[in-house]
Design an enzyme around this catalytic site. Sequence first.
Site, short mmCIF file in Angstrom:
data_model
loop_
_atom_site.label_atom_id
_atom_site.label_comp_id
_atom_site.label_asym_id
_atom_site.label_seq_id
_atom_site.Cartn_x
_atom_site.Cartn_y
_atom_site.Cartn_z
N TYR A 139 -36.10 -6.08 34.01
CA TYR A 139 -36.78 -6.49 34.23
C TYR A 139 -36.72 -8.15 34.95
O TYR A 139 -36.46 -8.63 33.01
CB TYR A 139 -38.17 -6.27 34.80
N ASP A 234 -32.35 -13.37 28.26
CA ASP A 234 -34.19 -13.39 29.04
C ASP A 234 -34.41 -13.62 27.72
O ASP A 234 -35.13 -12.01 27.16
CB ASP A 234 -34.48 -13.11 30.39
N LYS A 266 -44.66 -16.26 29.20
CA LYS A 266 -45.93 -15.64 28.84
C LYS A 266 -46.26 -16.75 27.11
O LYS A 266 -47.07 -17.60 27.88
CB LYS A 266 -44.96 -14.62 28.62
N1 PLP Z 1 -38.56 -11.87 32.62
C1 PLP Z 1 -39.52 -10.65 31.69
C2 PLP Z 1 -37.98 -10.14 30.13
C3 PLP Z 1 -39.80 -10.27 31.60
O1 PLP Z 1 -40.80 -9.34 30.85
C4 PLP Z 1 -40.40 -11.57 32.99
C5 PLP Z 1 -42.42 -10.35 33.38
O2 PLP Z 1 -42.11 -9.63 32.72
C6 PLP Z 1 -40.07 -12.07 33.89
C7 PLP Z 1 -39.02 -12.29 33.23
C8 PLP Z 1 -40.78 -12.25 34.96
O3 PLP Z 1 -41.82 -13.14 34.90
P1 PLP Z 1 -43.19 -13.07 35.77
O4 PLP Z 1 -44.04 -12.57 35.92
O5 PLP Z 1 -44.11 -14.56 35.06
O6 PLP Z 1 -42.84 -13.63 36.78
#
Ligand code: PLP
Length: 433
Positions: A139, A234, A266
């Site tokens: 994700y 990511d 985060k």
């Molecule tokens: N990338 C990863 C690996 C994530 O775990 C998340 C959110 O949980 C995101 C991107 C998206 O972040 P946001 O919820 O701050 O848009």
Amino acid sequence: MSRAWFDRARAVTPGGVNSPVRAFDAVGGTPRFIRSARGAWLTDVDGYEYVDLIGSWGPMLLGHAHPDVLAAVAEAAARGTSYGAPTTPEVELAEEIVARAPVDRVRFVSSGTEATMSAIRLARGFTGRDLVVKFAGCYHGHVDALLASAGSGLATFGVPGTPGVPDASTALTLVLPYHDRAAVEKVFVEHGDRIACLITEAAPGNMGVIPPEPGFNAFLAETCARHGALFVSDEVMTGFRASARGQWGLDGAVEGWRPDLVTFGKVIGGGFPAAAFGGRADVMSRLAPEGPVYQAGTLSGNPVATTAGLTTLRLATDDVYAHLAAAGDTVKAAVTESLTAAGVPHVVQSNGTMFSVFFTDRPVRDFDDASGQDVSAFAAFFHAMLDAGVHLPPSAYEAWFLSAAHDDRAVQTVLDALPAAARAAAANGGAHE
Ligand code: PLP
């Protein structure tokens, strides 16, 4: 009162929540509305206290309401909350990130979604190519092009993962099974000269925690380099969480490779909306205003959010990660003991200081494996833990987040709750109020 607030919330907000997983749909019952939090503990509007294993889904590395973070934030807010002009904390936070992570330069945004969306635009702008490769079950936020599911065959173009995403958006996305090197080779052989980037969770945490097999990220980096595509790691979840240097500290620094672009979120916001993407100097210099690739944000680099992130990162010493590892080991051992004693099939998987529990009898290497879980056993387990004062993430597909504030009392509360929860999982629960 959580029930009454949930009714009010549902009247004015779809599902009563502002992010779907909070609605308890996966486990049934009523989400707890939280009034306050301190250290490892949440207090709901009814006055019940819970050991928090959600940790705001990752940001709260130091625990809630850390006094130094609060003091820094109060001081920053007293100087004004947003100017739309450059400030010093954003420079200092960028310096802190560049010092710890494999990036030369960073650009701040307000969410992880914005970070991955912008990284992909930059990768496309830099390479002049359109295709993006991702893995099923990884994700990256709710970016249209990344809300793609695998098509009908292996290594085919993606199909929209939700209504509202046009076919055209996912037609440029290739979705592969995680850990499948042959599938990666195949798409690069077939489409290599059209692939702008491959994006992967540096270590999957959104289908439960799946540690990348040794050399897998290096293989991805090398394959991208061979075909002139960018490797986008990511680290929104793993960054400054899986280890002091994120996932890269666990494999890249050891195996000797660097990603071309990295996304963060985060932890770098310390509980405020801040995220970033960064990477190679020559790639980042393609970004406006230095280069032609447009990207912007009214609240990007917000002084209060970056102050919270900066204070959090400065306090994230080796001791913090050692504590997370030790507390995690204690909890993992107790989970294994309780579920084994109750005869519940399970697998506990870890990656650095992150871990999760799968209600399945086989190791989980990809999304298909993760999907084989007994989610009703998890739901029963979740509610028994909640009743005993432990708030797990309300989904079987999530990491359990500890913090530096999870002291002996908090950990003991988790340990005490486990045997009955394991027995509830064995009995497989039932309907929940
Ligand atoms: N990338 C990863 C690996 C994530 O775990 C998340 C959110 O949980 C995101 C991107 C998206 O972040 P946001 O919820 O701050 O848009």
